[in-house]
Scaffold this motif. Structure first.
Motif, PDB file in Angstrom:
ATOM      1  N   CYS A 187      -6.358  -0.175  -5.969  1.00  0.00           N
ATOM      2  CA  CYS A 187      -6.682  -1.608  -5.906  1.00  0.00           C
ATOM      3  C   CYS A 187      -8.187  -1.883  -6.012  1.00  0.00           C
ATOM      4  O   CYS A 187      -8.619  -3.032  -5.854  1.00  0.00           O
ATOM      5  N   ARG A 202      -5.875   2.025  -1.803  1.00  0.00           N
ATOM      6  CA  ARG A 202      -7.130   1.266  -1.869  1.00  0.00           C
ATOM      7  C   ARG A 202      -7.882   1.595  -3.152  1.00  0.00           C
ATOM      8  O   ARG A 202      -8.478   0.714  -3.775  1.00  0.00           O
ATOM      9  N   SER A 257     -10.559  -1.120  -3.949  1.00  0.00           N
ATOM     10  CA  SER A 257     -11.059  -1.631  -2.677  1.00  0.00           C
ATOM     11  C   SER A 257     -11.656  -0.488  -1.864  1.00  0.00           C
ATOM     12  O   SER A 257     -11.289   0.682  -2.039  1.00  0.00           O
ATOM     13  N   TYR A 310       0.825  -1.209   0.000  1.00  0.00           N
ATOM     14  CA  TYR A 310       0.000   0.000   0.000  1.00  0.00           C
ATOM     15  C   TYR A 310       0.860   1.260   0.000  1.00  0.00           C
ATOM     16  O   TYR A 310       0.567   2.232  -0.708  1.00  0.00           O
TER      17      TYR A 310
END
Length: 471
Positions: free
Chosen positions: A199, A196, A201, A25
């Motif tokens: 990704c 995030r 998410s 991350y």
């Protein structure tokens, strides 16, 4: 002792693997770029939601910034709940065009209860479905003129759910307390929100600056823990609701400047997150297996995010020396005090260095957002690791001391124009230069500094004199 060492090593390794993805991350957040949402002809209707308690000093600036949004004014309605106010908050809100409901219930003096009251009134008087989305702010915020437009683009493309904006700090430059909060929220951008989004998410919510689709609020607001934002996050993620991130939707938040106020707030955060962790643990674990494809990872991520890392560290740090002390005493051997002190020192040093390195990345990546001179940024970089170093003391105290929500007095009257108008910023900078340069050049060791650096140093010296020497 050998068995104890093995068990401890296994536990530490498992915890390391549990959090290991955060390294990925960090890399994504630093080298990656946030999504830019496309322009849209679809204009949704929004209600602005503000919970305020004795905020007459600052709420006018928030309302002014909201009234200056470059979005159709007919599609924006501002609602305020004046929660147990004893000042002119309600009067100011109404004078600036907001619809204000007043609430008086000291027994439930907490933001979650205030939001429930406000949503119940909106449902009764307008209907939740009267608006496409609800944008929640704190009274001390100020908002970029493009905020609603950018949030709308994200909500349209995402087709509902929840979207949070870019949380900036309006008083980063004040002192080592407010700047540490600035680094903390910058770290959230760097290591949470941006990666995030890359990704695909869901991300987390942090109290303010987020928009919720009306269909998620058809039954009202029912989140009342000390950290209602974290509770709402876990509830959404465990149900597979998308929580997106829109970096172009920027707003500014006032942070504490007093250590005792900051410590009290962090106590609330720590206790609230601990309650939410135990409340939603099974739901998040279940969501890892039952949510739709693409949503399972978010449950794992949020379980990791809300888990009490400091508690795990405390347990490991306590079990090993206590067990080893029992074994050592049973064998009539001297206690390894130096080994314990070395372990504690190493833990503190590693936490400091990790935060320091993260701080460097934050200053590099988020530099265009930070409203603070370069010299102050460097000075605060060395100080900000205190923010994480108090995590274990906070955890210990919040487990034994009753923690109640208490309002934070907001005093920073910075307007959005002060933060976004380059011309005004330049004029203020030049004024500071003229006023403080003579003071700086009195310090002979700094006579050879370039004028720009000398100016920044002079501001630090002046701030020090004003805030500390007078006391």
């Amino acid at each position: 002792m050998a068995t104890l060492d093995i068990v401890t090593s296994v536990i530490v390794t498992l915890l390391g693997l549990f959090y290991a993805y955060n390294v990925v991350y960090l890399i994504l957040g630093f080298f990656g770029k946030s999504k830019v949402y496309e322009e849209t002809d679809v204009k949704k209707k929004y209600a602005i939601i503000i919970s305020a308690r004795n905020e007459e000093r600052v709420i006018g600036n928030l309302l002014d910034s909201l009234n200056k949004q470059n979005y159709d004014k007919k599609l924006i309605t501002i609602f305020v709940v004046a929660d147990n106010c004893t000042d002119n908050t309600a009067k100011i809100c109404r004078s600036k065009g907001a619809i204000c409901y007043e609430r008086f219930d000291p027994s439930k003096a907490r933001k979650g209860w205030a939001l429930e009251f406000l949503f119940d009134n909106i449902k009764r008087d307008y209907g939740i479905e009267a608006f496409d989305g609800y944008i929640i702010f704190d009274a001390d915020n100020v908002v970029e003129p493009t905020f609603v437009r950018e949030i709308n683009k994200a909500m349209v493309e995402q087709a509902g759910g929840v979207v949070t904006g870019y949380r900036n700090t309006k008083n980063f430059s004040t002192n080592v307390i407010s700047s540490a909060y600035g680094f903390h929220f910058g770290r959230s951008i760097l290591t949470r929100h941006r990666p995030r989004q890359i990704c695909h998410s869901a991300t987390h919510l942090a109290g303010t600056g987020y928009c919720v689709s009306s269909d998620l609020l058809k039954d009202g607001w029912h989140f009342h823990t000390l950290t209602e934002d974290t509770e709402f996050t876990m509830n959404c993620v465990s149900k597979g609701v998308e929580i997106g991130y829109c970096e172009a939707a920027e707003f500014y938040d006032e942070q504490p400047t007093n250590f005792f106020v900051a410590f009290r707030q962090r106590m609330r955060w720590t206790r609230g997150r601990l309650v939410v962790f135990f409340k939603y643990f099974t739901r998040l674990v279940k969501g890892m297996f039952t949510c739709k494809k693409g949503k399972k990872w978010a449950n794992y991520d949020m379980l990791s995010y809300v888990s009490p890392n400091a508690l795990f560290k405390l347990i490991i740090s306590a079990i090993y020396p206590i067990t080893s002390a029992i074994i050592t005493l049973a064998s009539n051997q001297p206690l390894p005090y130096m080994s314990w002190l070395t372990a504690i020192g190493s833990s503190i040093l590693s936490t400091y260095l990790m935060n320091f390195l993260q701080g460097i990345l934050i200053l590099i990546k988020e530099s265009k957002h930070i409203k603070c001179s370069k010299l102050k940024q460097v000075l605060y970089l060395f100080c900000w690791p205190w923010f994480d170093l108090i995590n274990i003391p906070l955890l210990i105290l919040c487990c034994f001391i009753p923690v109640k929500w208490k309002p934070i007095i907001h005093k920073d009257t910075t307007k959005i124009e002060d933060l976004t108008n380059p011309k005004l910023a330049s004029e203020n900078s030049q004024q500071d230069y003229q006023e403080h340069l003579p003071l700086c050049k009195k310090h002979t060791s700094f006579k050879q500094l370039p004028d720009t650096l000398a100016r920044d140093y002079s501001l630090v010296i002046t701030t020090y004199k004003d805030k500390f020497l007078k006391n």
